[in-house]
Design a protein around this motif. Sequence first.
Motif, PDB file in Angstrom:
ATOM      1  N   THR A 166      -4.845  -4.867   8.979  1.00  0.00           N
ATOM      2  CA  THR A 166      -5.155  -5.328   7.621  1.00  0.00           C
ATOM      3  C   THR A 166      -5.679  -6.756   7.633  1.00  0.00           C
ATOM      4  N   ARG A 209       2.822   4.752  -3.319  1.00  0.00           N
ATOM      5  CA  ARG A 209       2.988   6.206  -3.207  1.00  0.00           C
ATOM      6  C   ARG A 209       4.359   6.656  -3.686  1.00  0.00           C
ATOM      7  N   VAL A 261      -1.973   6.409   4.397  1.00  0.00           N
ATOM      8  CA  VAL A 261      -2.119   7.541   3.465  1.00  0.00           C
ATOM      9  C   VAL A 261      -1.650   8.861   4.074  1.00  0.00           C
ATOM     10  N   MET A 289       0.830  -1.213   0.000  1.00  0.00           N
ATOM     11  CA  MET A 289       0.000   0.000   0.000  1.00  0.00           C
ATOM     12  C   MET A 289       0.864   1.262   0.000  1.00  0.00           C
ATOM     13  N   THR A 290       1.928   1.260   0.778  1.00  0.00           N
ATOM     14  CA  THR A 290       2.774   2.456   0.854  1.00  0.00           C
ATOM     15  C   THR A 290       3.711   2.561  -0.345  1.00  0.00           C
ATOM     16  N   LEU A 309      -6.294   2.589   9.440  1.00  0.00           N
ATOM     17  CA  LEU A 309      -5.385   2.145   8.374  1.00  0.00           C
ATOM     18  C   LEU A 309      -5.130   3.273   7.372  1.00  0.00           C
ATOM     19  N   ALA A 310      -6.171   4.016   7.038  1.00  0.00           N
ATOM     20  CA  ALA A 310      -6.007   5.121   6.083  1.00  0.00           C
ATOM     21  C   ALA A 310      -5.073   6.186   6.642  1.00  0.00           C
ATOM     22  N   ILE A 311      -5.214   6.480   7.940  1.00  0.00           N
ATOM     23  CA  ILE A 311      -4.321   7.479   8.558  1.00  0.00           C
ATOM     24  C   ILE A 311      -2.874   6.997   8.482  1.00  0.00           C
ATOM     25  N   GLU A 312      -2.674   5.726   8.821  1.00  0.00           N
ATOM     26  CA  GLU A 312      -1.298   5.217   8.879  1.00  0.00           C
ATOM     27  C   GLU A 312      -0.664   5.069   7.491  1.00  0.00           C
ATOM     28  N   LEU A 316     -10.689   0.756   9.113  1.00  0.00           N
ATOM     29  CA  LEU A 316     -10.364   1.391   7.827  1.00  0.00           C
ATOM     30  C   LEU A 316      -9.832   2.809   8.044  1.00  0.00           C
ATOM     31  N   ALA A 317     -10.424   3.522   9.011  1.00  0.00           N
ATOM     32  CA  ALA A 317      -9.986   4.902   9.284  1.00  0.00           C
ATOM     33  C   ALA A 317      -8.555   4.916   9.825  1.00  0.00           C
TER      34      ALA A 317
END
Length: 303
Positions: free
Chosen positions: A168, A96, A200, A92-93, A195-198, A192-193
Motif C-alpha cells: 500500500t 467489509r 478483497v 480496507m478490510t 493487494l486486491a487478492i489479499e 494493485l492485483a
Amino acid sequence: MNKRNTARIRLFIMLAFVAVAAVGYFVKGGIGNSCGIGFDDITLICPLGAILVMISERTAIPLAVMSVMAVLIMCIVLGKVFCSWLCPVHFMTERRMLSRKAKKAAKEARQAARDTGNSGIDTSQVKACGKSSGVKFDSRHAVLAAAVVSTLIFGFPVFCLVCPVGITFALVLLIMRLFVFGETTWTIILMLAVLAIEVVVLPNWCRNLCPLGALHGLFSGLNKTFRPVIDSETCIQEGRGGHCNLCVDACHENINLHDISRGETTLADCSKCRACADACPVSAITFPFLTKDASIEPEKHDA
Ligand code: SF4
Ligand code: SF4
C-alpha cells in the motif's frame, strides 16, 4: 469522544500517517524503504520487517533493534493501536465487516434499548474486562511462524514481498511519481492485483492472516491501559436480560467482551478502535485509563 466521529477521526489520522510516510519516501527519492517512516537517522522501520531482516542477516542491526523496541513500548503503553488507527489495510478490510445483517441487528438493538430505557452509566457497577496477560494463538501466528521459517530457508524476508501494508505504501509512492514525473510502470498494476487478492478475495486479512497484527498482539499482551470496560448494569444483555450482541458483531478482532470478563480470552488483540463502544446503543462500554484485572477476581456464579 463523540461516537459518531470516532471512525472519521481514525480515518483522518491514518491518512495523515500515510501522507507523512509518503512525503518521507518522496523526499528520499526511492522506494526501497517502503516499510519505514521518518527522515534520515530518525527513521523507524516495520518491526516485522526488522526482525526478518535480522534473521536473514543473522546479526543484530541497531536501527532494526531500536524500531522493534519502539513498537514494543508503544504496544505496552497503548496496546495494538497501530492496527486500527494507523494501518491502511485495516481500514480496507474493516469496511467489509459492515454487513447488512449487522446494520439490521444494530437497528433492532437500538429499539430494544429504547424499550428498556437508558439509565446511563453508573461507575460503581463498572466491571473490569480483560486479562492483562496471555495470548490467544490463531492462524495469524501460524503465518508469522511461516514468515520466519521462509526467511531462514530463502535467506531473505520473503513475506515482505507480499505484505499488503508495504504494498500500500509503495503504491502511494508509485502513484505520486506517476503524477509528478510521469513515470509509468507495470508494477502498479501488479501491486494493485496482489493487494486486491489479499484485501478483497482472502477471508479477512487482518483477523485471520496478518503476521504484523500477530506480532503487535504478542507485544500488546502486556498492555493494561485504555481497555474496554462494560457497565454490567447498563448492558442490555448482562444487566437487563435482553438480546444484544452488537459489540461482538462490531469487533474487527472477533473479541467478545462478555467472554473476557469470564476469563475465556484476552484483550491482547484489542486495537482500541472503539467500534464496540460506538455500536453499543446504551453507551455501556468505556475505556478508562486503568482497570482492575478481571482475571484476578473471577466472577462469582450462583450454584
Ligand atoms: S474490543 Fe472494542 S475496541 Fe477492542 S478491537 Fe474490539 S471493537 Fe475495537
Ligand atoms: S455492551 Fe454489548 S451486549 Fe451490552 S448493550 Fe452494549 S453492545 Fe449490547
